[in-house]
Design a protein around this motif. Sequence first.
Motif, PDB file in Angstrom:
ATOM      1  N   LEU A 505       0.992  -1.337   0.107  1.00 32.74           N
ATOM      2  CA  LEU A 505       0.011  -0.063  -0.077  1.00 32.74           C
ATOM      3  C   LEU A 505       0.727   1.219   0.025  1.00 32.74           C
ATOM      4  CD1 LEU A 505      -2.934   1.391   0.226  1.00 32.74           C
ATOM      5  CD2 LEU A 505      -2.447   1.433   2.707  1.00 32.74           C
ATOM      6  N   MET A 506       0.562   2.089  -0.914  1.00 31.35           N
ATOM      7  CA  MET A 506       1.391   3.274  -1.000  1.00 31.35           C
ATOM      8  C   MET A 506       0.565   4.504  -0.580  1.00 31.35           C
ATOM      9  SD  MET A 506       3.252   2.503  -4.684  1.00 31.35           S
ATOM     10  CE  MET A 506       4.123   4.386  -4.673  1.00 31.35           C
ATOM     11  N   TYR A 507       1.350   5.342   0.242  1.00 33.55           N
ATOM     12  CA  TYR A 507       0.525   6.648   0.506  1.00 33.55           C
ATOM     13  C   TYR A 507       1.444   7.986   0.073  1.00 33.55           C
ATOM     14  CZ  TYR A 507      -0.480  10.835   3.177  1.00 33.55           C
ATOM     15  OH  TYR A 507      -0.544  12.243   3.624  1.00 33.55           O
ATOM     16  N   GLN A 508       0.545   8.737  -0.327  1.00 31.60           N
ATOM     17  CA  GLN A 508       1.408  10.261  -0.720  1.00 31.60           C
ATOM     18  C   GLN A 508       0.113  11.225  -0.674  1.00 31.60           C
ATOM     19  OE1 GLN A 508      -0.514  11.396  -3.837  1.00 31.60           O
ATOM     20  NE2 GLN A 508      -1.504   9.603  -3.008  1.00 31.60           N
ATOM     21  N   GLN A 515       5.635  17.930   2.286  1.00 31.71           N
ATOM     22  CA  GLN A 515       6.636  16.606   2.507  1.00 31.71           C
ATOM     23  C   GLN A 515       5.757  15.624   3.509  1.00 31.71           C
ATOM     24  OE1 GLN A 515      10.054  17.214   5.445  1.00 31.71           O
ATOM     25  NE2 GLN A 515      11.330  16.722   3.565  1.00 31.71           N
ATOM     26  N   SER A 516       5.955  14.316   3.085  1.00 36.49           N
ATOM     27  CA  SER A 516       5.419  13.309   3.874  1.00 36.49           C
ATOM     28  C   SER A 516       6.458  12.282   4.117  1.00 36.49           C
ATOM     29  CB  SER A 516       4.368  12.398   2.754  1.00 36.49           C
ATOM     30  OG  SER A 516       3.394  13.323   2.382  1.00 36.49           O
ATOM     31  N   VAL A 517       7.610  12.381   3.631  1.00 36.64           N
ATOM     32  CA  VAL A 517       9.067  11.695   3.925  1.00 36.64           C
ATOM     33  C   VAL A 517       9.805  12.402   4.873  1.00 36.64           C
ATOM     34  CG1 VAL A 517      10.752  10.266   3.325  1.00 36.64           C
ATOM     35  CG2 VAL A 517       8.699  10.358   1.741  1.00 36.64           C
ATOM     36  N   ALA A 518       9.638  12.514   6.140  1.00 42.32           N
ATOM     37  CA  ALA A 518      10.141  13.299   7.239  1.00 42.32           C
ATOM     38  C   ALA A 518      10.808  12.181   8.312  1.00 42.32           C
ATOM     39  CB  ALA A 518       9.343  14.520   7.605  1.00 42.32           C
ATOM     40  N   ASN A 519      11.975  12.701   8.763  1.00 40.62           N
ATOM     41  CA  ASN A 519      12.281  11.812   9.933  1.00 40.62           C
ATOM     42  C   ASN A 519      11.769  12.501  11.334  1.00 40.62           C
ATOM     43  OD1 ASN A 519      13.992  10.245  11.800  1.00 40.62           O
ATOM     44  ND2 ASN A 519      15.799  11.355  11.310  1.00 40.62           N
ATOM     45  N   SER A 520      10.527  12.282  11.659  1.00 43.24           N
ATOM     46  CA  SER A 520       9.878  12.837  12.763  1.00 43.24           C
ATOM     47  C   SER A 520       8.878  11.664  13.291  1.00 43.24           C
ATOM     48  CB  SER A 520       8.823  13.960  12.358  1.00 43.24           C
ATOM     49  OG  SER A 520       8.051  13.431  11.563  1.00 43.24           O
ATOM     50  N   GLY A 536       0.234  -7.950   7.691  1.00 42.51           N
ATOM     51  CA  GLY A 536       1.051  -8.507   6.643  1.00 42.51           C
ATOM     52  C   GLY A 536       1.023  -7.584   5.185  1.00 42.51           C
ATOM     53  N   TYR A 537       1.006  -6.133   5.550  1.00 44.11           N
ATOM     54  CA  TYR A 537       1.168  -5.635   4.185  1.00 44.11           C
ATOM     55  C   TYR A 537       2.328  -4.672   4.554  1.00 44.11           C
ATOM     56  CZ  TYR A 537      -3.797  -6.032   3.785  1.00 44.11           C
ATOM     57  OH  TYR A 537      -5.071  -6.464   3.403  1.00 44.11           O
ATOM     58  N   ILE A 538       3.229  -4.271   3.360  1.00 45.40           N
ATOM     59  CA  ILE A 538       4.261  -3.343   3.232  1.00 45.40           C
ATOM     60  C   ILE A 538       3.589  -1.957   2.952  1.00 45.40           C
ATOM     61  CG2 ILE A 538       6.248  -2.651   1.834  1.00 45.40           C
ATOM     62  CD1 ILE A 538       7.167  -5.544   1.613  1.00 45.40           C
ATOM     63  N   VAL A 539       3.963  -1.036   3.505  1.00 46.00           N
ATOM     64  CA  VAL A 539       3.480   0.283   3.546  1.00 46.00           C
ATOM     65  C   VAL A 539       4.762   1.193   2.774  1.00 46.00           C
ATOM     66  CG1 VAL A 539       2.085   2.442   4.305  1.00 46.00           C
ATOM     67  CG2 VAL A 539       1.614   0.000   5.034  1.00 46.00           C
ATOM     68  N   ALA A 540       4.470   1.947   2.075  1.00 52.09           N
ATOM     69  CA  ALA A 540       5.701   2.925   1.414  1.00 52.09           C
ATOM     70  C   ALA A 540       5.059   4.211   1.149  1.00 52.09           C
ATOM     71  CB  ALA A 540       6.250   2.269   0.352  1.00 52.09           C
ATOM     72  N   CYS A 541       6.039   5.156   0.898  1.00 51.36           N
ATOM     73  CA  CYS A 541       5.436   6.611   0.763  1.00 51.36           C
ATOM     74  C   CYS A 541       6.715   7.039  -0.174  1.00 51.36           C
ATOM     75  CB  CYS A 541       5.296   7.623   1.833  1.00 51.36           C
ATOM     76  SG  CYS A 541       4.971   9.143   1.497  1.00 51.36           S
ATOM     77  N   VAL A 542       6.591   7.738  -1.110  1.00 57.56           N
ATOM     78  CA  VAL A 542       7.673   8.228  -2.092  1.00 57.56           C
ATOM     79  C   VAL A 542       7.047   9.915  -2.093  1.00 57.56           C
ATOM     80  CG1 VAL A 542       8.508   8.344  -4.122  1.00 57.56           C
ATOM     81  CG2 VAL A 542       8.255   6.170  -2.932  1.00 57.56           C
ATOM     82  N   ASP A 543       8.052  10.734  -1.923  1.00 60.09           N
ATOM     83  CA  ASP A 543       7.869  12.225  -2.021  1.00 60.09           C
ATOM     84  C   ASP A 543       8.361  12.574  -3.546  1.00 60.09           C
ATOM     85  OD1 ASP A 543       6.515  13.341   0.041  1.00 60.09           O
ATOM     86  OD2 ASP A 543       8.201  13.748   1.041  1.00 60.09           O
TER      87      ASP A 543
END
Length: 742
Positions: A505-508, A515-520, A536-543
């Motif tokens: 599942l991708m989020y954006q 900015q959604s990819v932040a070290n917070s 059992g899902y992999i979740v990813a986000c790409v800016d």
Amino acid sequence: MRYLKFSIGVYFILTFFLNAQNQLITLEEIWSGAFRTESMDVLHSMANGKQYSVLNFDRNTGSTAIDIYDYQTLERVESLVSSANISELKYFIDYTFSKDEQKVLLATEVEQLYRHSTKGVYFVYDVQTKEVVKLYDEKVQEPTFSPDGSKVAFAFKNNLYIKDLLSGDTLQITSDGKKNSIINGITDWVYEEEFAFVKAFDWNANSNKIAFIRFDETNVPEFSMDIYGTELYPKQHVLKYPKAGEKNSEVSLHIYDLNSKKTGTVKVDKDYSDFYIPRIKWTNESNVLSAHILNRHQNELDLWFINTQDNTTNLVLEERDKAYIEVTDNLTFLKNNSFIWTSEKDGFNHIYHYSETGKLINQVTMGNWEVTEYYGYDENTKQIFYQSVENGSINRDVYSIKLNGRNKKRLTKKEGTNSASFSADFSYFINSFSSATTPPEYTLNSADSGNLIKSIKDNDRLSQQLSNYKISEKEFSTIHINGNDLNMWMIKPVNFNESKQYPLLMYQYSGPGSQSVANSWHSYNDYWYQHLAQQGYIVACVDGRGTGYKGADFKKVTYLNLVKYETEDQIEAAKILGELPYIDADRIGIWGWSYGGHMSTNCLLKGNDVFKMAIAVAPVTSWRFYDTIYTERFMRTPQENPNGYDDNSPFNYPEMLKGDYLLVHGSGDDNVHVQHTMRMVEALIQANKDFDWAIYPDKNHGIYGGNTRLHLFRKMTNFIHENLGDKRVVKKTKLEETQIKG
């Protein structure tokens, strides 16, 4: 026997410990606030630079208090005012000091209007006499002390008022205010939403003049929404909402003189046909006002100095950009009336120092990185304090630098997101730090060296609580797409097995400068992603291209073509991730909210060979339906750029839908109107396409209140299970539910 008992005891202890480590996050826990973080509420640095105040709530008595703390000891010095000692009010939720800190405005019965605006009942508390005076009998907006603390200006029903705290008299200084027609000193809907301010008035330094913006929205088209409520008949909410290419409010700048009791209109020495006034601010000279004037395309910004004594105007700065210019609150006047300004003119957001006539003295910061927050200037040490992404675009650090651009220091030490609140004299700062692995912690630091002085507050209790759960690491990396290294995070199941295949599942969000990819630290959505990872899902986000903090060119490449390049990047990212051996390329989904809902919809349609499902919450489906200021900043008008508006509007190509689609909206959304979803629904129906959808009655763009968020995320979770999950698991779960129900 004793040995056997001991072994059984150890067994049970270990079993309990292992089970405790394996707790699963539930949706009910997330949306009931079980993982809420501790914070410091309404922090204010006292003028002496040695103390700060905080709003504290007493759960036992239900009262609130403004407590004063010493910076060095961090001990409470006194409780300045407590609602427990004031018979007129049970509690207050916000406070504002007068400049001399001898009076305090206490906010009660606060009612949310739109995103930033509120109205409430206010009381003025006198620190010396302990007296409490009600400001006005009705709910008012934006009460503001005069610099000398003797008066309070406020807005009521689109007009401006001044209360004299010495005599108790209230003077109405405008009289033509009228709902959906004329607004004095308070912004209209689109200014509030897109220029992010509500108070459109300002006191001068001598407390004898008020500058304000007047909005004539008579000719702005109206938008109406049904409010269903609980009565027999629904009501209608009607607001002035200028959609792209339509008529804006006509704005004008005025100054009220308290001595003459007269109002004058400001005219600058330049003809503007269609323009915005996104900021006004008095300089240190009590007769000189500054004003930003921005053209409708938002690529020409002029800074004017207006002398209210002799009615002369001076154009001191002209910003120009091939795409658009960001409006900020960073304009700072020094004692000599030179000023500090931030700009993207060299390709990255940096700090500049100009003379009072607008001549560039020097560029203070420079480099292929962005200043993300400007904190202020210390006249004594000639230092500027700011936050930037110099240590990587997903991180934030606090820095100091001399006004001449020398002696730059990194004041924060930990890698992650650092944010500072400085003492009034810039001796100390309270640092708020978090990262993907560390919940928010608050420390007192030296502003000179950045060294830690003391810890103030942490969230160790939350860390301990989370140690009982299956929590996956948020892995940061980059992915090379369309000539760019794009920031990415990924969350895998705790028991991840590289030889297995998992649904993705991708989020954006992908909006310009976001900015959604932040070290917070985690948001509520992050806990939901953990919940999905446990299932059992992999979740990813790409800016992708168009997002922020990587330079103006990267951000503004989407100019005139919103969602086009962003969609291409998400589709390509899904293709690349689908080639990984542990990701099932036949089970890739995407979701987003608002701008992200537009994106997820477009990705499902234009990437119909890549994405199996998408969820769109409160999506834009045509930029023709969105407001002037935001949309035209990036797209110009529909009349000028029709293809830019229509080529990426998903209800223009509903026949491309192949995958599973869930569409969600709140019927009371004043921002992205439910009209967007209705048009998309009608297009899909006429294209004979199947889809799922849900409307949340009277809910705004945030879709919250009561059980609403829980219901929404349970619906989205079930949709993901049904369309990305293992069908055998889904069928088994449904069979078990049927058996339980009997």
